[in-house]
Design an enzyme around this catalytic site. Structure first.
Site, PDB file in Angstrom:
ATOM      1  N   SER A   1      31.542  41.796  34.491  1.00 35.39           N
ATOM      2  CA  SER A   1      32.158  40.920  35.481  1.00 35.39           C
ATOM      3  C   SER A   1      33.189  40.039  34.798  1.00 35.39           C
ATOM      4  CB  SER A   1      31.077  40.051  36.135  1.00 35.39           C
ATOM      5  OG  SER A   1      31.646  38.931  36.770  1.00 35.39           O
ATOM      6  N   SER A   2      34.198  39.632  35.564  1.00 32.37           N
ATOM      7  CA  SER A   2      35.244  38.769  34.997  1.00 32.37           C
ATOM      8  C   SER A   2      34.710  37.386  34.612  1.00 32.37           C
ATOM      9  CB  SER A   2      36.401  38.621  35.982  1.00 32.37           C
ATOM     10  OG  SER A   2      35.947  38.090  37.210  1.00 32.37           O
ATOM     11  N   CYS A   3      33.506  37.034  35.074  1.00 33.20           N
ATOM     12  CA  CYS A   3      32.959  35.708  34.745  1.00 33.20           C
ATOM     13  C   CYS A   3      32.530  35.605  33.285  1.00 33.20           C
ATOM     14  CB  CYS A   3      31.792  35.357  35.658  1.00 33.20           C
ATOM     15  SG  CYS A   3      30.309  36.321  35.354  1.00 33.20           S
TER      16      CYS A   3
ATOM     17  N   TRP B   1      34.660  26.434  51.776  1.00 33.69           N
ATOM     18  CA  TRP B   1      34.134  25.679  50.639  1.00 33.69           C
ATOM     19  C   TRP B   1      35.231  25.421  49.607  1.00 33.69           C
ATOM     20  CZ3 TRP B   1      28.818  28.417  49.342  1.00 33.69           C
ATOM     21  CH2 TRP B   1      27.938  28.187  50.400  1.00 33.69           C
TER      22      TRP B   1
ATOM     23  N   LYS C   1      25.741  39.434  31.006  1.00 33.05           N
ATOM     24  CA  LYS C   1      26.763  40.473  30.940  1.00 33.05           C
ATOM     25  C   LYS C   1      27.409  40.552  29.552  1.00 33.05           C
ATOM     26  CE  LYS C   1      26.443  42.263  35.004  1.00 33.05           C
ATOM     27  NZ  LYS C   1      26.030  43.678  35.137  1.00 33.05           N
TER      28      LYS C   1
ATOM     29  N   TYR D   1      24.427  34.427  34.458  1.00 31.51           N
ATOM     30  CA  TYR D   1      24.876  35.787  34.759  1.00 31.51           C
ATOM     31  C   TYR D   1      25.890  36.243  33.714  1.00 31.51           C
ATOM     32  CZ  TYR D   1      26.812  39.690  37.465  1.00 31.51           C
ATOM     33  OH  TYR D   1      27.226  40.930  37.888  1.00 31.51           O
TER      34      TYR D   1
ATOM     35  N   PRO E   1      35.193  44.574  35.762  1.00 27.97           N
ATOM     36  CA  PRO E   1      35.952  44.496  37.009  1.00 27.97           C
ATOM     37  C   PRO E   1      36.274  43.049  37.377  1.00 27.97           C
ATOM     38  CG  PRO E   1      33.837  45.651  37.296  1.00 27.97           C
ATOM     39  CD  PRO E   1      33.798  44.935  35.987  1.00 27.97           C
ATOM     40  N   THR E   2      37.354  42.871  38.079  1.00 32.62           N
ATOM     41  CA  THR E   2      37.669  41.579  38.689  1.00 32.62           C
ATOM     42  C   THR E   2      36.781  41.387  39.924  1.00 32.62           C
ATOM     43  OG1 THR E   2      39.496  40.181  39.421  1.00 32.62           O
ATOM     44  CG2 THR E   2      39.522  42.484  40.162  1.00 32.62           C
ATOM     45  N   ASN E   3      37.065  40.388  40.752  1.00 27.71           N
ATOM     46  CA  ASN E   3      36.289  40.179  41.987  1.00 27.71           C
ATOM     47  C   ASN E   3      36.431  41.394  42.897  1.00 27.71           C
ATOM     48  OD1 ASN E   3      35.562  37.266  41.600  1.00 27.71           O
ATOM     49  ND2 ASN E   3      37.781  37.081  41.538  1.00 27.71           N
ATOM     50  N   LEU E   4      35.294  41.875  43.383  1.00 28.83           N
ATOM     51  CA  LEU E   4      35.270  43.104  44.175  1.00 28.83           C
ATOM     52  C   LEU E   4      34.894  42.835  45.624  1.00 28.83           C
ATOM     53  CD1 LEU E   4      33.316  45.217  41.557  1.00 28.83           C
ATOM     54  CD2 LEU E   4      35.778  45.352  42.005  1.00 28.83           C
TER      55      LEU E   4
ATOM     56  N   HIS F   1      22.879  52.691  42.996  1.00 26.68           N
ATOM     57  CA  HIS F   1      23.726  53.566  43.829  1.00 26.68           C
ATOM     58  C   HIS F   1      23.852  53.090  45.279  1.00 26.68           C
ATOM     59  CE1 HIS F   1      19.797  55.080  45.122  1.00 26.68           C
ATOM     60  NE2 HIS F   1      20.417  55.628  46.164  1.00 26.68           N
ATOM     61  N   ARG F   2      22.988  52.166  45.705  1.00 27.09           N
ATOM     62  CA  ARG F   2      23.091  51.690  47.091  1.00 27.09           C
ATOM     63  C   ARG F   2      23.916  50.414  47.212  1.00 27.09           C
ATOM     64  NH1 ARG F   2      17.546  52.200  50.414  1.00 27.09           N
ATOM     65  NH2 ARG F   2      16.937  50.497  49.049  1.00 27.09           N
ATOM     66  N   GLY F   3      24.261  49.809  46.100  1.00 28.14           N
ATOM     67  CA  GLY F   3      25.096  48.608  46.124  1.00 28.14           C
ATOM     68  C   GLY F   3      26.551  48.958  46.382  1.00 28.14           C
TER      69      GLY F   3
ATOM     70  N   HIS G   1      29.712  36.528  47.972  1.00 26.64           N
ATOM     71  CA  HIS G   1      30.949  36.094  47.324  1.00 26.64           C
ATOM     72  C   HIS G   1      31.961  35.627  48.375  1.00 26.64           C
ATOM     73  CE1 HIS G   1      29.262  38.620  44.020  1.00 26.64           C
ATOM     74  NE2 HIS G   1      29.718  37.611  43.310  1.00 26.64           N
TER      75      HIS G   1
END
Length: 309
Positions: free
Chosen positions: A108-110, A203, A141, A137, A164-167, A12-14, A180
């Site tokens: 995650s989309s990965c 990068w 998932k 990772y 989710p996609t990249n957030l 909940h803190r993320g 990220h």
């Protein structure tokens, strides 16, 4: 979900968990179980078993995970695999044992193959090799998705998986090496602006295409799906549009107000060439995002300045 139902938000803190918490409070929910990682180590099987036996939540949002960018994923490969498997195994299994009415697992989309056709449809899962840099990772998932489907198939559990996609958004991670791309660029441009630097190094080549969703939009989608989606198999959450890293950098540069030049360091990895979610399944259910990229980056930058300066 009824307004007084007991809801456990893991993580909940993320950035994601806090957005879900905000959304549910806004909708009138108040009976939350919230534990920090210091109060409850989700990697500890006995601790998680004791927690569920005592608290008996009715609904679970599983947003807790060990996360990071390309470098972090590639450096801490064993940690990313072990810790994420442990977290989700414990929470999903205890949700089954303690008769949780519905669980949402956030992936995650990965999870999709590195060279899968674009946009990424849900049925592309496990159709090709993963991107090497974040494979541990992604495998964790994928295991979580399959675990939710397996508990549904064997025991009839209403456990759903959302990808989710990249957030980005409030409470993001701005660590100089382990964040990220979008928050990393916000920090880099801000620090260059403050220091009076005449250039910022990005990068990679700048050519990869990425999709970005504001975390509060994700939370809105999660609430919508908790109310309306009860099927096996995963469902994508995204905007349905993408942007090159170069154009993203130019947009962040403008919002931050940096006046120098951009330099692309091609010795750093690009990662997957393109990652765009097919969100037709979600849109067919009736949900669409609200916050566009420029507005979202502006909100995230204001949050960054409040918290990190």
């Amino acid at each position: 979900m009824e307004k007084n139902d007991k809801i456990y938000i893991a993580g909940h803190r993320g950035m994601v968990g806090s957005a879900i918490h905000r959304k549910l409070k806004k909708e009138g929910f108040s009976n939350f179980i919230l534990k920090t990682s210091q109060e409850l180590d989700l990697r500890n099987q006995d601790a998680v078993a004791g927690f569920f036996a005592e608290e008996k939540p009715k609904y679970v949002f599983l947003a807790a995970a060990k996360v990071g960018g390309i470098v972090a994923n590639n450096t801490y490969r064993a940690d990313f695999l072990y810790e994420n498997l442990a977290i989700q195994n414990n929470v999903i299994h205890q949700s089954f044992l303690n008769n949780v009415e519905k669980l949402m697992f956030l992936g995650s989309s990965c999870i999709y193959p590195k060279l899968a056709p674009q946009p990424l449809r849900e049925d592309y899962l496990l159709t090709g090799p993963l991107e090497e840099t974040n494979e541990p990772y992604a495998i964790a998932k994928i295991a979580g998705i399959k675990m939710c489907d397996a508990y549904r198939a064997q025991y009839g559990c209403n456990f759903i998986s959302v990808m989710p996609t990249n957030l980005y958004g409030y409470n993001d991670n701005y660590h100089p090496e382990n964040s990220h791309v979008l928050p990393a660029l916000i920090r880099r441009f801000h620090e260059a602006k403050v220091s009076g630097s005449n250039k910022v190094t990005i990068w990679g080549s700048g050519f990869p295409l990425r999709e970005f969703l504001f975390a509060d939009d994700l939370a809105d989608a999660c609430f919508f799906l908790m109310e309306h989606y009860n099927d096996a198999h995963l469902i994508n959450i995204g905007t349905g549009s993408d942007i090159s890293i170069k154009d993203l950098a130019i947009l962040i540069k403008k919002i931050v107000g940096f006046k120098g030049e951009l330099v692309f360091d091609t010795s750093k990895p690009d990662g997957t060439p393109r990652k765009l979610m097919d969100v037709s399944k979600l849109r067919d259910l009736g949900w669409q995002h609200n916050i566009d990229l420029a507005k979202g980056i502006t909100l995230a930058y204001e949050d960054f300045k409040k918290k990190y300066l």
